[in-house]
Enzyme design. Structure first.
Site, mmCIF file in Angstrom:
data_model
loop_
_atom_site.group_PDB
_atom_site.id
_atom_site.type_symbol
_atom_site.label_atom_id
_atom_site.label_comp_id
_atom_site.label_asym_id
_atom_site.label_seq_id
_atom_site.Cartn_x
_atom_site.Cartn_y
_atom_site.Cartn_z
ATOM 1 N N HIS A 158 -13.294 -21.632 8.318
ATOM 2 C CA HIS A 158 -12.125 -21.011 8.973
ATOM 3 C C HIS A 158 -12.107 -19.494 8.775
ATOM 4 O O HIS A 158 -11.049 -18.864 8.897
ATOM 5 C CB HIS A 158 -10.785 -21.557 8.423
ATOM 6 C CG HIS A 158 -10.507 -22.978 8.743
ATOM 7 N ND1 HIS A 158 -9.900 -23.839 7.840
ATOM 8 C CD2 HIS A 158 -10.745 -23.711 9.848
ATOM 9 C CE1 HIS A 158 -9.784 -25.027 8.378
ATOM 10 N NE2 HIS A 158 -10.291 -24.982 9.602
ATOM 11 N N GLU A 216 -8.920 -17.524 17.363
ATOM 12 C CA GLU A 216 -10.331 -17.423 16.983
ATOM 13 C C GLU A 216 -11.187 -16.953 18.157
ATOM 14 O O GLU A 216 -12.147 -16.211 17.974
ATOM 15 C CB GLU A 216 -10.815 -18.779 16.455
ATOM 16 C CG GLU A 216 -10.225 -19.087 15.089
ATOM 17 C CD GLU A 216 -10.354 -20.537 14.678
ATOM 18 O OE1 GLU A 216 -9.596 -21.363 15.241
ATOM 19 O OE2 GLU A 216 -11.189 -20.853 13.828
ATOM 20 N N ARG A 232 -19.345 -19.716 18.597
ATOM 21 C CA ARG A 232 -18.859 -20.101 17.278
ATOM 22 C C ARG A 232 -19.949 -20.930 16.604
ATOM 23 O O ARG A 232 -20.400 -21.933 17.158
ATOM 24 C CB ARG A 232 -17.596 -20.934 17.410
ATOM 25 C CG ARG A 232 -17.122 -21.378 16.060
ATOM 26 C CD ARG A 232 -15.909 -22.264 16.150
ATOM 27 N NE ARG A 232 -15.472 -22.587 14.809
ATOM 28 C CZ ARG A 232 -14.746 -23.636 14.505
ATOM 29 N NH1 ARG A 232 -14.354 -24.468 15.455
ATOM 30 N NH2 ARG A 232 -14.396 -23.863 13.275
ATOM 31 N N ARG A 268 -9.091 -35.929 6.576
ATOM 32 C CA ARG A 268 -9.961 -35.630 5.416
ATOM 33 C C ARG A 268 -9.138 -35.655 4.135
ATOM 34 O O ARG A 268 -8.005 -35.158 4.097
ATOM 35 C CB ARG A 268 -10.602 -34.249 5.568
ATOM 36 C CG ARG A 268 -11.714 -34.226 6.594
ATOM 37 C CD ARG A 268 -12.273 -32.825 6.751
ATOM 38 N NE ARG A 268 -12.128 -32.373 8.119
ATOM 39 C CZ ARG A 268 -12.210 -31.105 8.516
ATOM 40 N NH1 ARG A 268 -12.451 -30.151 7.657
ATOM 41 N NH2 ARG A 268 -12.055 -30.798 9.781
ATOM 42 N N ASN A 285 -17.729 -22.832 22.095
ATOM 43 C CA ASN A 285 -17.709 -23.596 20.849
ATOM 44 C C ASN A 285 -18.270 -24.983 21.177
ATOM 45 O O ASN A 285 -17.608 -25.791 21.826
ATOM 46 C CB ASN A 285 -16.255 -23.689 20.364
ATOM 47 C CG ASN A 285 -16.123 -24.441 19.061
ATOM 48 O OD1 ASN A 285 -17.115 -24.948 18.517
ATOM 49 N ND2 ASN A 285 -14.907 -24.539 18.560
#
Ligand code: AMP
Length: 398
Positions: free
Chosen positions: A176, A382, A87, A237, A10
């Site tokens: 996601h 993941e 990813r 966020r 990733n």
């Protein structure tokens, strides 16, 4: 028979997170992070069979960091490395599933860069570096957006002029996806249901957070949109705000678009609501216990907005087989789970407080009161899902 291994990568603009995933082993034999790449402080940190190590790799870029990693991977994989799974954040409308990387895939990821100007170039950098360092291995791209390509038009279209969608790809994509997919499969297993005949609400709650409605193994709606800013309150966020906010701040305060973007992505969310105290839920829970007003407000807004989003997602379900909590907060915070579920009484959801308190630190389980719809805590993974997707593409078609 030797087990198959996949190296999962990733890449950020100055970092590479990696894990070696063994097909038949629950933990990762090797995992770690190369960070501050491109600087004099570049460093490679890894854990191999529970031993921590680090090595300065001053001045290394992505390719040099992967070259430094190569002997560690070869040793940990014991000569049995079968592929590399990457990813990739944004696959646009092009990618509805993971794909073997070739020239076409690279071009399509590059073409999607306007939709993810920070993430996709970093992901491409990682792919190109890995192709140079591991030229003989197949490489697979797994997209955060791909799982949500099953959204119906009424869920993915914004009420905006059609040309923005048609010519510029302005629509809701969702993110996601790898996590929502992984935990919904696990939840079906836990409940003794077939994934292809099950109906879930899912809350992935980490530093980034999103909800998803999953029917028969397919995403039907999700809270993130064109970018990962839409939807829930997150660490830094804002999630949803009035779309007129940009114009308002530009007119009244003279703020530039860059300043507004940075504010909404990096200075908002839990951090802002807590009066600048923290973006980290653990710290906020501790501060709330000591009576901190900002931390208390941040947690109230987080849970209320999350419950509201889950109630909205229920519109996409034919029935409710259960609600899934995952991500660092979803897997660990009994408080957030219980406050959120307390606002979802109209869906019939009721928590069992003892079971809720027991599901922390990687412990999965059912936390609903008897006679009420399922609520499951399911740790996400993941990396494992990316490895499974990679291996699936390497298998010959039977
Ligand atoms: P992730 O991005 O999935 O690693 O999740 C990070 C978030 O999980 C941060 O806000 C952490 O504070 C939160 N988290 C991790 N452990 C706990 C815990 N025991 N209680 C509350 N929040 C936690």
């Amino acid at each position: 028979m030797s087990t198959r291994n996949v190296l999962v990568i990733n890449c950020g603009s100055s970092s590479i997170k990696f894990a070696l995933v063994g097909e038949s082993r629950a933990d990762f034999p090797l995992h770690g992070l190369a960070e501050r790449l491109g600087s004099a402080d570049a460093i490679l940190r890894w854990q191999h069979d529970n031993q921590r190590h680090e090595q300065a790799i001053a001045g290394s870029d992505h390719r040099a960091a992967l070259a430094a990693l190569l002997p560690l991977v070869e040793q940990a994989a014991d000569g049995s490395l079968h592929g590399i799974g990457h990813r990739v954040v944004h696959g646009g409308e092009h990618f509805t599933a993971a794909g073997l990387i070739g020239a076409d895939t690279l071009a399509a990821i590059r073409a999607t860069t306007p939709l993810a100007p920070l993430h996709n170039p970093a992901n491409l950098l990682g792919i190109e570096a890995a192709m140079a360092v591991f030229p003989e291995l197949p490489q697979v791209a797994v997209f955060d957006t791909a799982f949500h390509q099953t959204l119906p038009a009424h869920a993915y279209r914004y009420a905006l002029p059609e040309a923005l969608y048609r010519d510029h790809g302005v629509r809701r994509y969702g993110f996601h996806g790898t996590s929502h997919r992984y935990v919904s499969h696990r939840a079906a297993d836990m409940a003794g249901l077939a994934t292809g005949d099950s109906s879930w609400l899912c809350a992935h709650l980490g530093n980034g957070a999103s909800t998803c409605a999953i029917v028969n193994g397919q995403s039907q709606d999700t809270s993130m949109g064109l970018t990962p800013l839409e939807g829930l309150v997150m660490g830094t966020r804002s999630g949803d705000v009035d779309p007129n906010l940009h114009g308002h701040l530009a007119r009244t305060l003279g703020w530039s678009l860059d300043k507004i973007d940075a504010m909404l992505n990096k200075e908002s969310g839990l951090l802002a609501l807590s009066g600048g105290l923290s973006n980290d839920m653990r710290s906020l829970e501790q501060a709330r216990d000591q009576g901190h007003a900002g931390a208390t407000l941040a947690i109230e807004v987080f849970c209320y907005r999350l419950a509201k989003s889950l109630a909205a997602m229920s519109c996409a379900l034919p029935r409710l087989d259960g609600l899934i909590f995952t991500g660092g907060i979803g897997e660990n915070s009994a408080l957030i789970r219980s406050k959120t579920v307390a606002s979802l009484g109209l869906l019939g959801l009721v928590i069992d407080h003892e079971a809720n308190a027991a599901c922390v630190r990687g412990q999965s389980g059912a936390i609903h009161a008897a006679g009420h719809p399922r609520i499951l805590v399911v740790p996400t993974n993941e990396e494992r899902q990316i490895a499974l997707d990679t291996l699936a593409l390497l298998d010959p078609v039977l």
